[in-house]
Design a protein around this motif. Structure first.
Motif, mmCIF file in Angstrom:
data_model
loop_
_atom_site.group_PDB
_atom_site.id
_atom_site.type_symbol
_atom_site.label_atom_id
_atom_site.label_comp_id
_atom_site.label_asym_id
_atom_site.label_seq_id
_atom_site.Cartn_x
_atom_site.Cartn_y
_atom_site.Cartn_z
ATOM 1 N N SER A 79 2.000 -97.708 34.402
ATOM 2 C CA SER A 79 1.535 -97.957 35.767
ATOM 3 C C SER A 79 1.345 -96.629 36.485
ATOM 4 C CB SER A 79 2.552 -98.827 36.517
ATOM 5 O OG SER A 79 2.106 -99.119 37.827
ATOM 6 N N TYR A 80 0.281 -96.545 37.294
ATOM 7 C CA TYR A 80 -0.085 -95.280 37.931
ATOM 8 C C TYR A 80 -0.431 -95.486 39.404
ATOM 9 C CZ TYR A 80 -0.472 -93.670 33.122
ATOM 10 O OH TYR A 80 -0.194 -93.355 31.813
ATOM 11 N N THR A 81 -0.359 -94.381 40.139
ATOM 12 C CA THR A 81 -0.739 -94.368 41.548
ATOM 13 C C THR A 81 -2.157 -93.847 41.673
ATOM 14 O OG1 THR A 81 1.545 -93.962 42.241
ATOM 15 C CG2 THR A 81 -0.190 -93.425 43.825
ATOM 16 N N LEU A 82 -2.988 -94.588 42.381
ATOM 17 C CA LEU A 82 -4.369 -94.175 42.642
ATOM 18 C C LEU A 82 -4.454 -93.521 44.015
ATOM 19 C CD1 LEU A 82 -7.474 -94.181 42.100
ATOM 20 C CD2 LEU A 82 -7.515 -96.461 43.145
ATOM 21 N N ILE A 102 -12.118 -98.836 44.748
ATOM 22 C CA ILE A 102 -10.792 -99.048 44.157
ATOM 23 C C ILE A 102 -10.892 -99.971 42.946
ATOM 24 C CG2 ILE A 102 -8.527 -100.093 44.556
ATOM 25 C CD1 ILE A 102 -8.781 -99.099 47.486
ATOM 26 N N GLN A 103 -11.686 -101.024 43.064
ATOM 27 C CA GLN A 103 -11.852 -101.960 41.951
ATOM 28 C C GLN A 103 -12.563 -101.298 40.767
ATOM 29 O OE1 GLN A 103 -13.890 -104.960 44.253
ATOM 30 N NE2 GLN A 103 -12.066 -106.255 44.393
ATOM 31 N N ALA A 104 -13.532 -100.416 41.059
ATOM 32 C CA ALA A 104 -14.220 -99.695 39.977
ATOM 33 C C ALA A 104 -13.248 -98.768 39.250
ATOM 34 C CB ALA A 104 -15.387 -98.902 40.544
ATOM 35 N N CYS A 105 -12.370 -98.100 39.991
ATOM 36 C CA CYS A 105 -11.356 -97.248 39.361
ATOM 37 C C CYS A 105 -10.441 -98.081 38.478
ATOM 38 C CB CYS A 105 -10.533 -96.521 40.428
ATOM 39 S SG CYS A 105 -11.419 -95.238 41.335
ATOM 40 N N GLU A 106 -10.095 -99.261 38.954
ATOM 41 C CA GLU A 106 -9.215 -100.140 38.177
ATOM 42 C C GLU A 106 -9.877 -100.577 36.873
ATOM 43 O OE1 GLU A 106 -5.820 -103.284 39.389
ATOM 44 O OE2 GLU A 106 -7.731 -103.460 40.443
ATOM 45 N N ARG A 107 -11.175 -100.823 36.910
ATOM 46 C CA ARG A 107 -11.890 -101.222 35.683
ATOM 47 C C ARG A 107 -11.947 -100.090 34.670
ATOM 48 N NH1 ARG A 107 -15.215 -103.858 39.529
ATOM 49 N NH2 ARG A 107 -16.737 -102.142 39.494
ATOM 50 N N ASN A 108 -11.793 -98.849 35.109
ATOM 51 C CA ASN A 108 -11.826 -97.712 34.190
ATOM 52 C C ASN A 108 -10.509 -97.511 33.441
ATOM 53 O OD1 ASN A 108 -14.471 -97.078 34.782
ATOM 54 N ND2 ASN A 108 -13.970 -95.508 36.298
ATOM 55 N N MET A 109 -9.469 -98.210 33.859
ATOM 56 C CA MET A 109 -8.169 -98.047 33.206
ATOM 57 C C MET A 109 -8.186 -98.698 31.825
ATOM 58 S SD MET A 109 -6.258 -96.388 35.383
ATOM 59 C CE MET A 109 -4.563 -96.665 34.843
ATOM 60 N N ILE A 115 -3.237 -99.769 37.542
ATOM 61 C CA ILE A 115 -2.982 -99.112 38.819
ATOM 62 C C ILE A 115 -1.973 -99.961 39.566
ATOM 63 C CG2 ILE A 115 -3.975 -98.529 41.068
ATOM 64 C CD1 ILE A 115 -6.561 -97.817 39.571
ATOM 65 N N GLY A 116 -0.805 -99.383 39.836
ATOM 66 C CA GLY A 116 0.263 -100.130 40.484
ATOM 67 C C GLY A 116 0.452 -99.778 41.944
ATOM 68 N N ALA A 117 -0.226 -98.699 42.399
ATOM 69 C CA ALA A 117 -0.058 -98.271 43.786
ATOM 70 C C ALA A 117 -1.339 -97.588 44.253
ATOM 71 C CB ALA A 117 1.131 -97.319 43.924
#
Length: 442
Positions: free
Chosen positions: A143-146, A203-210, A216-218
């Motif tokens: 889990s990571y902080t964005l 934010i959602q696009a960044c999450e799709r890159n994981m 992304i937890g934060a």
């Protein structure tokens, strides 16, 4: 007046030997090869329009090498093009001119009439995603902080728009994973784009890159992300957040209602917290507030304090701990964007069109992430936190001579640098044995 020879203790002479002033940059080139970057670029980006054209990697890899080495403009590609020793080491037999690469950036960045995004930009996004996933895959966390922030790039281009700061340029959005500094997502935007626009979508696009095994937890962001839809999304997906609060009338009223006895000493001011909600938020959230004394103007009635507030759903901690966690985004986001801009030349856009500069910025992000991977995976002890300027001085700018012996190409460097070069090459070879990147590394 004496001759030049009496002033300078050396003479000049030309040589046909194959020399390079950037011997250490060849090590970064070997890292790119170990990571499979060239083949990934050729797979994801549109190919040449004719048999006589260059593959995408022939344009993009020299740009990556140039930006890592300290170049900033397309004209700086000439230095790389004229460095026959480095080109031999990296097998850059074909290298386009700077004008040809500028044309390629414009062509790749241009969207088709029936599409909102160009194939070139979409391809580079996939390349960046694959590199990011490969680098993140080697980290043990799940889990990571964005950290999300927009940054201004001043550019006196004819087509550039004025930013809210009153200067012509661009306003790209950048998302980092705080724990590693890697860029997980970016969006190149016009200068007149509203900072609050499409924050949730970003934010959602960044999450799709994981990668699938990581999340992304934060989320941390400034007041441009103070939006009910973002708070609701974080609550619905189990994310904690700390986001700068807009000091609108409702927030000011809530702050004014905080009892005087609730304020506690914090840094150079005082801190307190209360509970707040917006019309469209599904749940209430904490409002953590700092106040500092304001210099009073005898001719103007105003509050004796300056206030700074953040909205957060972090639970089971006091206001000071939440504010300290939010304040870390200064190091984790703002300073890393500064590294991207100053360290890798992204404070200057070389082309006259938005589309070409979007391509250039995306290549800059690729270079930044690859450098962080190179620093972690190849450089070893002593370079854990080294900025790229330090690595250029201590490694990339190592002079060398390229010679051939028994059909073998050899880079001759100083004896003092030999052990370091051998250790870095061994680590790069280990990465190559582990395998490069597939188009959808997860």
């Amino acid at each position: 007046m004496g001759s030049l020879q009496t002033v300078l203790p050396f003479k000049l002479a030309a040589t046909d030997e194959s020399l390079t002033a950037h011997g250490g940059l060849a090590l970064f080139g070997e890292y790119l090869r170990a990571m499979g970057v060239g083949s990934l670029l050729d797979h994801e980006l549109p190919g040449p329009g004719s048999a006589a054209g260059y593959d995408p990697s022939a344009h993009a890899l020299p740009l990556v090498l140039m930006l890592a080495g300290g170049g900033r403009t397309l004209e700086d590609l000439r230095v790389l093009r004229n460095d026959k020793g480095l080109r031999a080491l990296l097998q850059l037999e074909e290298m386009p001119s700077s004008d040809a690469t500028g044309d390629w950036l414009r062509r790749m960045g241009r969207a088709k009439p029936d599409s909102k995004e160009s194939d070139g930009l979409a391809g580079l996004q996939r390349v960046n995603r694959s590199v990011f996933r490969r680098l993140l895959r080697q980290d043990d966390r799940a889990s990571y902080t964005l950290d999300v922030d927009a940054t201004q790039i001043v550019a006196e281009k004819r087509e550039a728009h004025y930013t809210y700061k009153g200067e012509k340029g661009y306003m790209p959005m950048v998302g980092h994973v705080a724990e590693l500094g890697l860029v997980v997502g970016h969006e190149f935007r016009e200068g007149n784009a509203a900072p609050a626009a499409r924050n949730l979508e970003f934010i959602q696009a960044c999450e799709r890159n994981m990668p699938k095994s990581k999340k992304i937890g934060a989320v941390r962001a400034d007041s441009a992300a103070y939006q009910a839809e973002i708070f609701n999304y974080c609550e619905a997906t189990g994310k904690v957040f700390a986001i700068g609060a807009d000091q609108d009338a409702a927030v000011k009223a809530v702050i004014a209602a905080i009892p005087e006895g609730a304020w506690k000493k914090f840094r150079d001011g005082e801190i307190a917290e209360t509970v707040h909600c917006m019309n469209k938020t599904r749940t209430a959230f904490r409002l953590v507030v700092i106040r500092r004394p304001r210099e009073q103007d005898l001719f103007e009635e105003q509050s004796p304090y300056r206030y700074h507030a953040i909205a957060s759903n972090r639970a089971d901690e006091d206001a000071a701990s939440t504010m300290e966690w939010y304040a870390k985004r200064g190091d984790h986001s703002e300073n890393r964007i500064k590294d991207l801009k100053i360290g890798f030349g992204m404070d200057y856009m070389p082309c006259g069109t938005f589309e070409a500069n979007a391509m250039f910025f995306s290549i800059g992000v690729l270079t930044y992430n690859l450098y962080l991977g190179f620093r972690r995976d190849a450089l070893g002890k002593g370079f854990e936190h080294a900025q790229v300027q330090t690595v250029r001085w201590r490694l990339f700018n190592t002079a060398g001579k390229v010679v051939w012996h028994a059909r073998q190409m050899i880079l001759k460097i100083s004896a003092e640098a030999m052990a370091q070069f051998e250790a870095i090459r061994e680590r790069c070879a280990r990465l190559m044995w582990e395998g490069g990147m597939s188009p959808e590394t997860s």
